[in-house]
Every structure is written in C-alpha cells, then in structure tokens.
Design an enzyme around this catalytic site. Structure first.
Site, PDB file in Angstrom:
ATOM      1  N   VAL A 438       0.836  -1.196   0.000  1.00  0.00           N
ATOM      2  CA  VAL A 438       0.000   0.000   0.000  1.00  0.00           C
ATOM      3  C   VAL A 438       0.874   1.252   0.000  1.00  0.00           C
ATOM      4  CG1 VAL A 438      -1.750   1.276   1.277  1.00  0.00           C
ATOM      5  CG2 VAL A 438      -1.835  -1.215   1.214  1.00  0.00           C
ATOM      6  N   THR A 516       2.293   1.333   8.250  1.00  0.00           N
ATOM      7  CA  THR A 516       2.932   0.102   8.707  1.00  0.00           C
ATOM      8  C   THR A 516       1.856  -0.771   9.349  1.00  0.00           C
ATOM      9  OG1 THR A 516       3.307   0.737  11.007  1.00  0.00           O
ATOM     10  CG2 THR A 516       4.929   1.506   9.417  1.00  0.00           C
ATOM     11  N   ALA A 572     -10.752  -0.594   4.465  1.00  0.00           N
ATOM     12  CA  ALA A 572      -9.878   0.043   3.467  1.00  0.00           C
ATOM     13  C   ALA A 572     -10.446   1.400   3.062  1.00  0.00           C
ATOM     14  CB  ALA A 572      -9.678  -0.884   2.274  1.00  0.00           C
ATOM     15  N   LEU A 574     -13.397   2.183   1.994  1.00  0.00           N
ATOM     16  CA  LEU A 574     -14.839   2.403   2.187  1.00  0.00           C
ATOM     17  C   LEU A 574     -15.049   3.477   3.256  1.00  0.00           C
ATOM     18  CD1 LEU A 574     -16.242  -1.254   2.236  1.00  0.00           C
ATOM     19  CD2 LEU A 574     -16.240   0.375   0.340  1.00  0.00           C
ATOM     20  N   GLU A 628      -2.895 -13.136   5.772  1.00  0.00           N
ATOM     21  CA  GLU A 628      -1.644 -12.834   6.489  1.00  0.00           C
ATOM     22  C   GLU A 628      -0.695 -13.993   6.190  1.00  0.00           C
ATOM     23  OE1 GLU A 628      -0.985 -10.121   8.433  1.00  0.00           O
ATOM     24  OE2 GLU A 628      -2.923  -9.388   7.724  1.00  0.00           O
ATOM     25  N   ASP A 639      -8.396  -9.711  13.821  1.00  0.00           N
ATOM     26  CA  ASP A 639      -8.368  -8.532  12.958  1.00  0.00           C
ATOM     27  C   ASP A 639      -9.757  -7.873  12.917  1.00  0.00           C
ATOM     28  OD1 ASP A 639      -7.223  -6.919  10.689  1.00  0.00           O
ATOM     29  OD2 ASP A 639      -8.801  -7.991   9.596  1.00  0.00           O
ATOM     30  N   LYS A 643     -11.194  -4.204  14.310  1.00  0.00           N
ATOM     31  CA  LYS A 643     -11.955  -3.258  13.472  1.00  0.00           C
ATOM     32  C   LYS A 643     -13.266  -2.888  14.151  1.00  0.00           C
ATOM     33  CE  LYS A 643      -9.895  -4.619   9.093  1.00  0.00           C
ATOM     34  NZ  LYS A 643      -9.923  -5.658   8.067  1.00  0.00           N
TER      35      LYS A 643
END
Ligand code: ADP
Ligand code: ASP
Ligand code: MG
Length: 782
Positions: A438, A516, A572, A574, A628, A639, A643
C-alpha cells in the site's frame, strides 16, 4: 482553588453593548476571587492624552471641548447600563472628578498620570456597578492601592502581600489596569497599552493559574487581521516572539506583559470578547511552539542615534513617554525608534547625546525564525522596491528584519508581503512510514495528488520510513526520483533519530502517515503528537490500544488541536468512519453495526460451497496473497475484533478489545504450534467447518463470519465477532467474495439500515483512502 485574571482592553469596552457582552463573559467564566482587569473604555486614554496636550499648550477652548466630549461619553455609558440609583451615584462622582480636573487646569496643578488614570477608574467603576446590578458580587478596586513603586521599581514583595490581603473575599474584583502609585501616593502609569502588564503582574501576585487577555481579535495573528484578511491566527506563539513583537510596538500585547510570567506556570491566552467561543492563541514557554512568521507595521517614527546608551536607560525613556521604544545596535552605534510625537521629550532627556538620523518614518518589521531571516529580508526588499516603497533605513537582527520607509505600508503592500513571505511558509510536511504494497502505491499516487493540493497548501513529503532504513529530507523528497535518492541518502532507521528530525522540521504543519502494520511504531504516536504532528493511520494498533493509552493520546491530540484520521484502518477505502461521524454530527444515534470487515474471511466463507475442503480454500487464499503470512491470524478473528473496536470507539463507546467477544473460525487447539504442524492437522479444521456449515444449511441459512455490535436502549453494549448463520436473502449472505459490508442501524436508519459495501482490501483502494484522509486534513489546515 485556582484563580484566573481576565483582562479586557479598551477595544472590548467601546460601547454600552460591549460592556454588556463583557459582563456576560465575566458571569460565565469567572469564579469568586478571580480578578478582572479593565482598560479605559474605547479610545478614552487617547482623548485624555489630547486633553493633556491642550492643557500644556494653554488651549483653553480645546481643553473644555475635549472635557465635554469625555463627559458625554461617560454619561452615555452610565445611563445606558445602570439603574436610576446607580446612575445617580456614578454621575455624582463623575461630575466631581471632571470639576476637579477643570479646577486643576485653571490653577495649573494638573498632573499627567493622574489625569490619564481616570479612564481606567471610570471603566472599573461602571463594570463593577453593572455586574452588581446583575446580581454578582463585584468590587471595584483602584490598582494604585495594589501596585506600589519606589524609584520607578515595583515593590513586588509588598504588592503581593497587599493583593493577597485586599483581594481575598469570595467575590469578583474589578481592577483598574494601567495605573500604580509611588511611595508618595502619586499616580504612576505603566505605559500605553499597559493594562496587559497589570493583568500579568496581578496574576503573579495572587498566584493565578491563568491570564486571559480579551481583545477585539481572536488571538495573535501573523499580521494585523484588520488590515490583511488572510492573516493567519496562530494557536500558539512562543513568549520570546510575542515579546519581540511587543517591543517592536505591535499593540496586541504590551512589551512588559511577559516579564511577570517568567519562572511561573501561569498560562497566557489572547482571546476575542466579540467571539468568546473562538479558540484563543496561547502564548507558551519556549520550546512549546514552533517559531512563526509575523509582519508588524510602524507609523510616524523618528530614528535617533545615541552616544553610549546606559543600562536601563531605554526603560526609563519608555516610561517617560509612555510608549515602548525599540532599540538596536548596528555598526557599533546605538539607535532608538521613537514615536515622532515624543522625539522632543526623548532628545531633551538625552541632553545633547542624541541626534535624529531620519524623521517621519513608516515601515514594517518581519519577525521569523533566525534561519529564515536573511531570505525573508531580501525577498521583502524586492517586494517593497517593486511597489515603489523607498526604504530609508533597514536593520537585520537574528530574529527580525526591519525596514523604515518613506510611505506608510498600506494594506495592499502589507497583504502582498504577507502573501509572499508568510503564507508561503505554510507548508505541510508529510512523513510516510511503511513502504509495503500500500505504501508504495500511496507514494506513487502522491506525485499527482501533491500538485493537486498545491493551491491549498504546500504539501511536501519530507520522510519515507521503512523498518530498517529511512530517507529524511527537510526541503522535500523529489517524488519522481525517490528511489534514486533513497539509494544515495537513506540512513539506518532509529525511532529517536526520526523524532529528533521531526522536531527540527520548520513546517507550519506536520503529519505522520502510518502505513505500517507495526504495533511498536504505533507506540510512537504520543512522541509524534508532542512534536505537533497530525496523524493518519492505516495501522490499527493505536486505535485499538488499551483505553487508557488511547484516551491519553486523544487528550494530547485535543490539547494541541491536532487531527487523527484512520479511515483505512477499517474497510480500506470504504467511507465507513466518515459515514458514522457524519450521522452523529447530524444528530443521529447509531444503535447497531453489523457486517463482514475482513476481505479474507469474506472470500473464504463466500467461496465455500462444499465442493472442496475449507482448508484447501485457505491455502489457495494464502497463495494468492489474500491472507496474512500465517492465515491463522485471519481465522482467529482478531483482525475483525480490532476493526469492530475502532467502530465502537467511533460511536463514542469506551470499550477495550476484551469487551468484544471473540469466536475464532477454527477450533481453539489449532491456534497453537507452527504452521507446518497446523498443516498436518488440516482435517480438524475441515471437520469443524463442515459441521458449522451443515448446521447453517439445516436451518436454511448460510455461514458467514461477522462482527456485530448493539447499543441497547438501557445503555448496555453487546459486541461479538464470530460465526453467524444468516438469512439467504440478506445482504451479508449475498456478498461478493472478498468484499466488506457494513450494515448500520440508527434512529434514522432503523428498519431499513444503511449499507456500505465494496472492496475492503487492495492496495489501490486503501492507498486512495489514505489520500482521502490527507485531503481532508489539508481542507482543515489550508
Ligand atoms: P485592546 O484594546 O484590547 O488592548 P489593542 O488595540 O491594544 O486592544 O490591540 C488589539 C489590536 O491589535 C487589534 O485590533 C489589531 O488591529 C491589532 N493587531 C496588530 N497586529 C496584530 C496581530 N499580529 N495579531 C492580532 N492583532 C493585531
Ligand atoms: N488605557 C491605556 C491605553 O490606552 C492602557 C491600556 O489600554 O492597556 O494605553
Ligand atoms: Mg492593548
């Protein structure tokens, strides 16, 4: 209990309506024992100075005309503000005082300082009466009883004691600014604009925690905001620069204002009595703010050269003429800049040791960090010459450059100088950390985006950071050739080194863009904030750190008026964080958030149809780079848990990771051991998944891995990440493999929820989402 001193300048007391506004501020901001220092109303001191001049010139007609003008102004204020009894009392005092002035004039016994003192006496008396009338305990205090001088020196010990004796009752004290008295009881003034100094002196004497200087602008600007509309309001200005501006005659603060604050923790703010809610300028100790750029102007000055200027002599001369005098040395000669109206007095006082070098000068001074001065000086000279402004004398010192000119610097020229020299300094320095998939796309996209932003703010990429190396270039990295520059100039990466380099960056604004996935890098955020950096993170760690750390970071950001954007840490590109913020800003209340926030788990669950074992899909996803490195990180659900926590905090819930129940998409025992060991036990995973899948099918539903958070009516919160069986017809069931979906319910989106859906991973969309954060930041800062 901490006390605060509030000072209202003449500009805040220029009419009855302004007194009313000031009284409202006092009522809402002051507590018992706070002190309010007032200046003379509007331009009263100027008028009193004119009165004194006409007295000295034996202009009797002029004297009585001005006295009448003063009387009318005071009567107007008293009558507009006070009830009949108070009016009678105050008008009685006023008449006696005016009569005494008239008598003293007749008998040639008028005393200058006592005459000027009336302005402050009147305004303190009116404000105290008005506040009393509004039902507040307010007492009017004549500062001549508080501030004593001996041979021109304030008797700090004695004054401190007097202040603490006289100002100890639980009430609000309305104290006259500007005036003090000597041992003989005669009035002494602290110099024009001196009420600022009265306020900080008083704060020192009563051990106040803060001083608010209320004036007619919102704070200290890059130049006079009345002359240049694009003047920049600074949220912080360091004391030494404020002091220099004052010594150069800028009216926003008096030259001695800062001296009583030395070695104290007293906070000083400049704020607007016209817009009390507006954020103020804080005048902070050295090192707490970057040095800024300013332009201040001069009018009607004479330049005087003096033979041998003694210590303290400038202070005495300033006292004599009631004005700050700027002095400097150049080529071994000492110079004074004296208001033309006072030159005669100064020359007399220096009896034969001084002569006028240039008279009737106008001009301006640029105050800036030393490193910029020579450049700014030469640019300013060019601009002035292009504007046909003749420079008669100039002087450059380490922190300022001054130009003394024939013509006044009009608003157009000032605006031009400001545009070219001050606004130009408004840059945003961008530190980009993380040059993975990214990060590289983000830097690539920066090439176009930076020039697109250029009209709004000068955006420069000043650092590129990888875990082992970094490239730091304060003047900006050339984006079309950064790889080459990296090869030649990258140095070993150290946290301390990065922070040190950021501290040295002479940029108006700075932002660290964290792309990062490193938890240890996120731990540096407080250090970045200390260096006045805004933050943009794609990294989820800071947003999901333990509550205490997270709240402290938020407070530090708030204190420094810094922004933190993290749009891409969930979904991301959105715009889910935008949507949540927007709904809440519009008055909505979010009650439920549900969805799939992991591209990997979305792909795995949506792709599974029973034709292949689940573990095979996991391996395929790993091969395509969807997971991952160890796919169990995804299967653990952690993860998605993070979020959901970010979203929870976005809607104002004070949760921690542990408050979100977590059910992994694999049997618990598979979490242990190496990846290879896991591979040997693939069957366990497949059996687990098949069983869950069959259960879902049995219920006529489909298996998905979802996160859900509900804010119940009683205020309780339930939050869970785990396996869910969802209706076949639901949006979650029909998700394109790999997409994310957010189903948001609120007061307004209740039966029919708001749904955001689309790719929740991918380097282009994620990078674009980070650019969206950068764009947002630039809009706030420009
Ligand atoms: P007060 O009556 O409150 O003491 P002053 O008139 O002494 O106010 O000072 C405030 C004025 O200073 C503002 O009205 C503004 O025109 C002028 N000024 C000049 N330079 C600046 C600056 N850099 N920032 C803010 N105000 C400035
Ligand atoms: N009234 C005084 C002046 O006009 C003091 C002050 O306003 O600070 O200079
Ligand atoms: Mg002032």
């Amino acid at each position: 209990m901490t006390k605060v001193v509030h000072k209202f300048g003449g500009s805040s007391l220029s009419s009855a309506a302004r007194y009313q506004a000031v009284a409202q501020i006092v009522l809402s901001q002051c507590q018992a024992k706070d002190c309010v220092v007032v200046s003379a109303a509007g331009k009263t001191t100027n008028t009193l100075v004119k009165l004194w001049d006409s007295y000295q010139q034996d202009d009797n007609q002029g004297f009585s005309d001005i006295l009448l003008q003063i009387e009318n102004h005071q009567i107007e204020l008293i009558c507009a503000l006070l009830n009949a009894d108070e009016q009678r009392a105050l008008l009685g005092c006023l008449r006696q005082e005016l009569q005494a002035i008239g008598e003293a004039c007749k008998h040639n016994t008028l005393h200058e300082a006592s005459l000027l003192a009336h302005g402050e006496v009147w305004s303190a008396r009116i404000l105290a009466s008005y506040l009393t009338q509004l039902g507040t305990k307010a007492l009017n205090i004549d500062a001549r009883n508080l501030f004593k001088l001996h041979h021109g020196q304030l008797l700090h010990q004695q004054n401190k004691q007097t202040c603490n004796e006289l100002l100890s009752e639980p009430m609000i004290y309305i104290v006259t600014g500007f005036i003090a008295s000597n041992m003989a009881g005669q009035t002494v003034t602290l110099g024009r604009n001196g009420s600022d100094y009265s306020a900080t002196l008083l704060a020192n004497y009563i051990d106040a925690s803060a001083v608010s200087i209320w004036t007619d602008t919102q704070g200290v600007y890059s130049t006079d905001p009345r002359k240049v509309a694009s003047a920049i309001k600074y949220s912080k200005v360091c004391r030494s620069q404020a002091n220099l501006l004052a010594r150069l005659g800028n009216p926003v603060l008096h030259a001695k204002t800062l001296s009583p604050l030395k070695n104290t923790a007293i906070k000083l703010q400049v704020r607007s009595s016209f817009e009390p809610e507006a954020s103020p300028t804080e005048v902070v100790k050295e090192g707490y703010s970057k040095e800024k750029r300013f332009i201040t102007t001069f009018n009607e000055l004479d330049l005087i050269r003096v033979d041998g200027l003694g210590q303290g002599e400038v202070g005495e001369l300033s006292q004599l003429i009631q004005h700050s005098i700027h002095h400097f040395e150049t080529d071994g000669e000492a110079y004074l800049l004296v208001p033309a109206a006072n030159t005669h007095t100064v020359l007399q006082a220096l009896s034969g040791r001084a002569n006028i070098v240039e008279s009737a000068l106008q001009g301006c001074a640029i105050v800036a960090p030393s490193a910029d001065i020579l450049y700014l000086q030469s640019q300013a000279r060019q601009i002035l010459s292009r504007q046909d402004v003749v420079v008669r004398f100039s002087h450059t010192a380490s922190k300022y450059a001054l130009f003394l000119t024939d013509q006044a610097i009009d608003s157009d020229t000032l605006a031009l100088l400001h545009d070219k020299l001050i606004n130009k300094g408004r840059e945003l320095g961008v530190i980009i950390a993380g040059l993975g998939n990214v990060g590289e796309v983000f830097v690539e996209q920066c090439r176009k985006q930076v020039s697109r932003l250029h009209d709004q703010l000068d955006v420069k990429i000043v650092a590129l950071v990888r875990s082992k190396e970094m490239l730091f270039c304060a003047s900006g990295i050339a984006l079309n050739n950064w790889q080459q520059q990296w090869q030649n100039e990258a140095v070993a990466y150290e946290n301390d080194e990065l922070i040190e380099r950021i501290a040295e960056l002479d940029y108006e604004h700075k932002v660290v863009v964290d792309i990062t996935a490193s938890e240890s890098f996120s731990k540096l955020y407080p250090s970045f904030v200390k260096q006045d950096c805004h933050l943009i993170s794609a990294n989820k760690y800071a947003g999901t750190a333990d509550s205490q750390w997270y709240q402290t970071l938020r407070e530090q950001l708030n204190e420094r008026e810094l922004y933190w954007r993290y749009n891409t840490s969930v979904g991301a590109g959105l715009p889910v964080n935008f949507a949540l913020a927007d709904l809440q800003h519009s008055g909505d209340k979010i009650t439920h958030i549900e969805g799939v926030f992991s591209g990997t788990l979305s792909w795995l669950c949506s792709s599974f149809d029973g034709s292949k074992p689940f573990s095979e899909l996991v391996l395929a996803a790993q091969k395509m780079g969807y997971t991952e490195p160890d796919p169990r990180e995804d299967l653990s659900g952690r993860d998605m848990q993070r979020k959901l926590l970010i979203l929870a905090r976005d809607i104002g819930l004070n949760l921690d990771v542990k408050d979100i129940q977590l059910e992994p998409l694999m049997p618990a025992e598979l979490a242990q051991g190496s990846w290879d060991e896991f591979l040997t036990r693939r069957d366990t995973l497949d059996a687990f998944y098949n069983q869950q899948h069959e259960c879902a099918v049995g219920q006529g539903k489909v298996l998905r891995y979802t996160g859900a958070l509900t804010l119940h009516e009683n205020g309780n919160v339930t939050a869970k990440v785990g396996i869910a069986f969802v209706d076949k017809s639901s949006a979650i069931a029909n998700l394109t493999p790999g997409d994310n979906i957010f189903v948001i319910k609120s007061l307004w989106y209740d039966n029919n929820p708001l749904v955001l859906q689309g790719p929740g991973a991918g380097k282009e969309v994620t990078s674009a989402g980070i650019h969206s954060d950068l764009y947002w930041l630039v809009q706030r800062l420009k």
